[in-house]
Design an enzyme around this catalytic site. Structure first.
Site, PDB file in Angstrom:
ATOM      1  N   ASP A 172       0.851  -1.191   0.000  1.00  0.00           N
ATOM      2  CA  ASP A 172       0.000   0.000   0.000  1.00  0.00           C
ATOM      3  C   ASP A 172       0.887   1.241   0.000  1.00  0.00           C
ATOM      4  O   ASP A 172       0.770   2.115   0.854  1.00  0.00           O
ATOM      5  CB  ASP A 172      -0.918  -0.021   1.225  1.00  0.00           C
ATOM      6  N   PHE A 173       1.790   1.311  -0.986  1.00  0.00           N
ATOM      7  CA  PHE A 173       2.684   2.461  -1.110  1.00  0.00           C
ATOM      8  C   PHE A 173       1.896   3.653  -1.647  1.00  0.00           C
ATOM      9  O   PHE A 173       1.261   3.564  -2.700  1.00  0.00           O
ATOM     10  CB  PHE A 173       3.836   2.143  -2.068  1.00  0.00           C
ATOM     11  N   GLU A 174       1.955   4.762  -0.939  1.00  0.00           N
ATOM     12  CA  GLU A 174       1.222   5.960  -1.331  1.00  0.00           C
ATOM     13  C   GLU A 174       2.168   7.157  -1.361  1.00  0.00           C
ATOM     14  O   GLU A 174       3.374   7.029  -1.158  1.00  0.00           O
ATOM     15  CB  GLU A 174       0.054   6.202  -0.362  1.00  0.00           C
ATOM     16  N   GLY A 175       1.591   8.337  -1.609  1.00  0.00           N
ATOM     17  CA  GLY A 175       2.376   9.570  -1.563  1.00  0.00           C
ATOM     18  C   GLY A 175       3.535   9.558  -2.539  1.00  0.00           C
ATOM     19  O   GLY A 175       3.371   9.383  -3.741  1.00  0.00           O
ATOM     20  N   GLN A 233      -7.577   1.735  -5.084  1.00  0.00           N
ATOM     21  CA  GLN A 233      -8.422   2.576  -4.232  1.00  0.00           C
ATOM     22  C   GLN A 233      -9.266   3.506  -5.106  1.00  0.00           C
ATOM     23  O   GLN A 233      -8.780   4.538  -5.568  1.00  0.00           O
ATOM     24  CB  GLN A 233      -7.558   3.401  -3.281  1.00  0.00           C
TER      25      GLN A 233
END
Length: 595
Positions: A379-382, A470
């Site tokens: 869940d790598f974000e940003g 998402q």
């Protein structure tokens, strides 16, 4: 953030240079002066109309009004010649007004103006690709700004000749078949705008790309497939047939032992928020995959991932480590999968070095072994994933953070074997936005995070159990119909999921098509309640999306490129928020799939 970044992409895109149009070139735009109302034009969300003032020339002009997450995009598709130069121009007025062309087959172009109090001219130019026979020209405004005006739009260049029926596709081949699905791919046919896939002489799906997955097949059975090419002139002959026998037993590679339709949820294990802490033992039985949120790095670039239960001061009802481990075993004994989810909103992870890669493998393995987990959720974000300038092909990435992540996950898969469950939860900005923009673009200037998950998904597709993008906290995203879709209703989930199950050209480049995923590898990610995130979708709209994608009914205006009864299911942020909302999300899932 996705809305703003997408705008920066459009604003920052470089304009391709092309020779000036010759004297014999014609204006190919239909009704570019809007004297015939909106004839020939399509505007998103009914945002466009024609007015008598202000105009630049003639008696009418376009007026289009952005509203909410709709930027009032008005477009038309124009027939052109391959490998030819074109100049696009328009007179515009408004706070922010954009003019552009997509589907050029080379580099899509756009230009814009800010605070045009009176009509001013925008121009840009491009060259079509060797097989391009049509392009889409468009104008749009910006989110939250007043109406804009456009008039006297022209597309100057050689007119496209009569469209010929394309030749039959060649090179039809089958990938590794599962017990219920066969992935197919083929070589593009010049002039084709789409393809039809046939099973035993019967059409089973349509697609715009050069790959598709036929689902709903019986195990241990022989099938014959063909494909034809289509455009506005008609349909080609069918290709040579390819014969395939499906695998024995359930599911196929990467299934991870999940049920045919699975409900995935995130459990707030290391922190508390307004939804309250939920003990592992109290997770309702509806949830088939439980993602522990979150494992986070000791620093952004260390690769050293740590996980611990929520502190007692923050979560007074937190269980002990021993109780937590025992509850995990009980869930697994009941057929559930429990994964460690790495990242989240606050857990930025950049594996910029091989040392960070190795630390990631070692530390994640320790978490998995300590708690006896079934696998890993990414869940790598940003700013965890972005592409270096010049890294333009998702099939052969060169950016260290991408290459090292792929290598690390492959190492974990090799260590734990075929039963290792691998899931991913990227945002739309990192996946579907790649249809328009990829990284910083061929000359730089775009947001380097655009589409940055695509090389990771593609490299790990044979190891991937489940992708649940998402579909929330997202700006409007262009679908395969070249229209923008906004979160919150069935349409958004239908369009975004159709892209994953159909495949799409990355940054509009037909030579770089992201292949379709198998339907059993795909779930739809949603907020479990209105408190859980922007883009909450009511149960009735969720049901419409599932009906459209799995049955071909309740589809609304978006036309999917197939029907996928094997769609795996739904993901929710989060288990905690659903319990807070009296289990509405899980109850709707159970009701739909008969759990």
């Amino acid at each position: 953030m996705a809305v703003l970044s997408a705008g920066l992409l459009a604003a920052g895109a470089l304009v391709a240079t092309a020779p000036a149009a010759g004297a014999a070139d014609a204006d190919l735009a239909r009704n570019g002066g809007f004297e015939a109302g909106l004839d020939g034009w399509s505007c998103t969300g009914g945002s466009g109309t024609t007015v008598g003032t202000p105009v630049h020339g003639g008696t009418s002009a376009l007026k289009a009004t952005p509203a909410g997450s709709d930027n009032a995009r008005c477009s038309q598709t124009v027939t052109v010649k391959p490998d030819s130069a074109y100049t696009l121009g328009a007179w515009v007025q408004g706070s922010y007004v954009y003019l552009g062309a997509s589907g050029t087959g080379t580099t899509d172009v756009s230009t814009w103006t800010q605070s045009a109090g009176a009509y001013r001219q925008l121009t840009t130019s491009f060259r079509t690709g060797p097989t391009t026979t049509s392009v889409t020209v468009y104008t749009h405004g910006w989110y939250g700004t007043p109406a804009y005006y456009a008039d006297d739009l022209t597309l100057t260049g050689p007119g496209g000749g009569p469209v010929a029926v394309p030749a039959a596709p060649t090179g039809l081949r089958a990938g590794t078949a599962t017990a219920s699905a066969v992935p197919l791919s083929w070589t593009a046919s010049a002039g084709a705008t789409g393809y039809r896939v046939y099973r035993g002489g019967t059409k089973v799906l349509d697609t715009t790309g050069t790959s598709a997955t036929v689902t709903g097949l019986a195990a241990s059975s022989a099938y014959s497939f063909q494909v034809s090419a289509v455009n506005s002139a008609g349909e080609s002959a069918k290709s040579a047939a390819v014969s395939v026998t499906t695998a024995t037993g359930g599911g196929g590679g990467g299934n991870g032992g999940l049920p045919a339709h699975a409900l995935v949820g995130y459990l707030h294990s290391s922190f508390a928020n307004g939804s309250g802490y939920t003990r592992m033992a109290d997770v309702p039985d509806s949830w088939d995959v439980i993602n522990l949120a979150f494992g986070e790095p000791t620093s952004v670039t260390s690769g050293d991932i740590r996980f611990s239960l929520c502190p007692v001061a923050e979560c007074p009802n937190v269980e002990s480590e021993a109780e937590f481990k025992a509850a995990i075993k009980a869930k697994q004994a009941a057929g559930k999968k429990v994964l460690i989810s790495i990242g989240g909103q606050n857990g930025q992870v950049q594996l910029a070095s091989t040392a960070a890669r190795d630390a990631f493998v070692s530390s994640v393995s320790k978490i998995i072994d300590t708690y006896g987990l079934d696998g890993l959720d990414i869940d790598f974000e940003g700013h965890s994933l972005s592409l270096a300038t010049g890294d333009t092909d998702f099939r052969s990435p060169t950016t260290p953070v991408i290459v090292n992540l792929i290598s690390a996950v492959k190492s974990l898969k090799a260590k734990y074997g075929a039963g290792f469950v691998l899931t991913m939860a990227p945002e739309t900005f990192f996946v579907q936005l790649g249809y328009q923009y990829y990284g910083s673009g061929p000359w730089g200037g775009q947001d380097p995070r655009a589409g940055a998950y695509l090389p990771v998904i593609h490299a790990l597709r044979d190891d991937l159990t489940l992708l649940h993008v998402q579909d929330y906290n997202s700006g409007s995203i262009m679908g395969l119909d070249n229209q923008y879709h906004s979160m919150g209703g069935a349409d958004f989930h239908i369009a975004m999921t159709d892209m994953l199950l159909t495949g799409f050209p990355v940054a509009g480049d037909q030579s770089k098509v992201f292949p379709a995923l198998r339907p059993e590898q795909v779930a739809i990610g949603l907020p479990a309640s209105t408190q859980a995130g922007n883009g909450h979708t009511s149960p009735a709209e969720v049901t419409k999306a599932l009906d459209c994608l799995t049955k071909g009914t309740s589809c609304g205006t978006y036309r999917t490129h197939g029907t996928w009864s094997g769609l795996r299911g739904l993901m929710a942020w989060s288990i905690n928020w659903d319990r807070f909302n009296n289990g509405e999300f899980a109850k709707n899932f159970d009701s739909y799939f008969g759990s």
